[in-house]
Design a protein around this motif. Structure first.
Motif, PDB file in Angstrom:
ATOM      1  N   TRP A 181      -4.299   1.104   8.250  1.00  0.00           N
ATOM      2  CA  TRP A 181      -5.456   0.551   8.473  1.00  0.00           C
ATOM      3  C   TRP A 181      -5.894  -0.862   7.659  1.00  0.00           C
ATOM      4  CZ3 TRP A 181      -9.182   0.394  11.838  1.00  0.00           C
ATOM      5  CH2 TRP A 181     -10.867  -0.027  11.431  1.00  0.00           C
ATOM      6  N   ASN A 236       0.796  -1.300  -0.198  1.00  0.00           N
ATOM      7  CA  ASN A 236      -0.059  -0.059  -0.124  1.00  0.00           C
ATOM      8  C   ASN A 236       1.095   1.404  -0.013  1.00  0.00           C
ATOM      9  OD1 ASN A 236      -2.817  -0.713  -0.142  1.00  0.00           O
ATOM     10  ND2 ASN A 236      -2.478  -1.726   1.719  1.00  0.00           N
ATOM     11  N   LEU A 237       1.700   1.318   0.604  1.00  0.00           N
ATOM     12  CA  LEU A 237       2.786   2.519   0.736  1.00  0.00           C
ATOM     13  C   LEU A 237       3.457   2.602  -0.437  1.00  0.00           C
ATOM     14  CD1 LEU A 237       4.384   2.139   4.222  1.00  0.00           C
ATOM     15  CD2 LEU A 237       2.596   4.011   3.589  1.00  0.00           C
ATOM     16  N   ASP A 296       1.314   4.312  -3.429  1.00  0.00           N
ATOM     17  CA  ASP A 296       0.909   5.716  -3.160  1.00  0.00           C
ATOM     18  C   ASP A 296      -0.319   5.880  -2.231  1.00  0.00           C
ATOM     19  OD1 ASP A 296       3.242   6.786  -4.279  1.00  0.00           O
ATOM     20  OD2 ASP A 296       2.538   6.765  -6.026  1.00  0.00           O
ATOM     21  N   GLN A 297      -0.492   5.141  -1.330  1.00  0.00           N
ATOM     22  CA  GLN A 297      -1.820   5.192  -0.368  1.00  0.00           C
ATOM     23  C   GLN A 297      -1.287   6.050   0.735  1.00  0.00           C
ATOM     24  OE1 GLN A 297      -4.877   4.129  -0.722  1.00  0.00           O
ATOM     25  NE2 GLN A 297      -4.482   3.046  -2.556  1.00  0.00           N
ATOM     26  N   ASP A 298      -2.387   6.648   0.997  1.00  0.00           N
ATOM     27  CA  ASP A 298      -2.077   7.521   2.611  1.00  0.00           C
ATOM     28  C   ASP A 298      -1.653   6.525   3.685  1.00  0.00           C
ATOM     29  OD1 ASP A 298      -3.042   9.745   1.496  1.00  0.00           O
ATOM     30  OD2 ASP A 298      -4.980   9.503   2.114  1.00  0.00           O
ATOM     31  N   PRO A 299      -0.664   6.953   4.536  1.00  0.00           N
ATOM     32  CA  PRO A 299      -0.104   6.123   5.313  1.00  0.00           C
ATOM     33  C   PRO A 299      -1.331   5.629   6.268  1.00  0.00           C
ATOM     34  CG  PRO A 299       1.292   8.161   5.405  1.00  0.00           C
ATOM     35  CD  PRO A 299       0.196   8.236   4.423  1.00  0.00           C
ATOM     36  N   PHE A 300      -2.198   6.348   6.805  1.00  0.00           N
ATOM     37  CA  PHE A 300      -3.391   6.123   7.554  1.00  0.00           C
ATOM     38  C   PHE A 300      -3.953   4.983   7.023  1.00  0.00           C
ATOM     39  CE2 PHE A 300      -7.919   6.243   8.814  1.00  0.00           C
ATOM     40  CZ  PHE A 300      -7.671   6.148  10.224  1.00  0.00           C
ATOM     41  N   ASP A 301      -4.269   4.986   5.763  1.00  0.00           N
ATOM     42  CA  ASP A 301      -5.250   4.072   4.739  1.00  0.00           C
ATOM     43  C   ASP A 301      -4.356   2.846   4.706  1.00  0.00           C
ATOM     44  OD1 ASP A 301      -7.422   5.499   4.331  1.00  0.00           O
ATOM     45  OD2 ASP A 301      -6.794   6.248   2.410  1.00  0.00           O
ATOM     46  N   ALA A 302      -3.047   2.735   4.502  1.00  0.00           N
ATOM     47  CA  ALA A 302      -2.167   1.779   4.202  1.00  0.00           C
ATOM     48  C   ALA A 302      -2.205   0.760   5.697  1.00  0.00           C
ATOM     49  CB  ALA A 302      -0.623   2.078   3.996  1.00  0.00           C
TER      50      ALA A 302
END
Length: 123
Positions: free
Chosen positions: A62, A50-51, A54-60
């Motif tokens: 979660w 996820n990182l 290019d996902q947000d760190p919070f979404d990654a």
């Protein structure tokens, strides 16, 4: 009233488990180890993917937590099934070994009885 007795009778007919996975030290440790490793590895894998994607760190984080929980539960059930088979095979081996020992002991006793009978017949 007879229905209640029938239900109790059915429960009483069920044999008790002599060995449970919760009492088996290797099974308990093996299940715990499998759950922990699988959940941790899936968490790391999903987090990294996820990182990198290019996902947000919070979404990654979660998504990684959810993946870790789901994998933990799935691996837990699979480990229980696997260890159940392992413990049953161990019990069968122990039973076969004991039967073999009894058979050998019975043969020794019969041989000793035959030797005594020959000695008594000779004297």
């Amino acid at each position: 009233m007879s229905d209640k007795k029938d239900k109790k009778g059915k429960k009483a007919d069920k044999p008790e488990a002599l060995v449970t996975l919760s009492q088996h030290p290797r099974a308990k440790a093996g299940i715990r180890r499998a759950r922990t490793r699988a959940a941790f590895l899936s968490f790391l894998l999903v987090l990294i993917l996820n990182l990198v994607g290019d996902q947000d760190p919070f979404d990654a984080v979660w998504r990684a937590l959810l993946a870790g929980i789901v994998v933990n539960i799935v691996v837990w059930r699979c480990a229980i099934i696997a260890w159940r088979h392992i413990v049953l095979n161990e019990l069968k081996q122990v039973e076969e070994h004991r039967l073999e020992q009894r058979r050998l002991q019975q043969e020794r006793l019969e041989q000793m009885a035959a030797e005594r009978a020959e000695q008594q017949a000779a004297s």
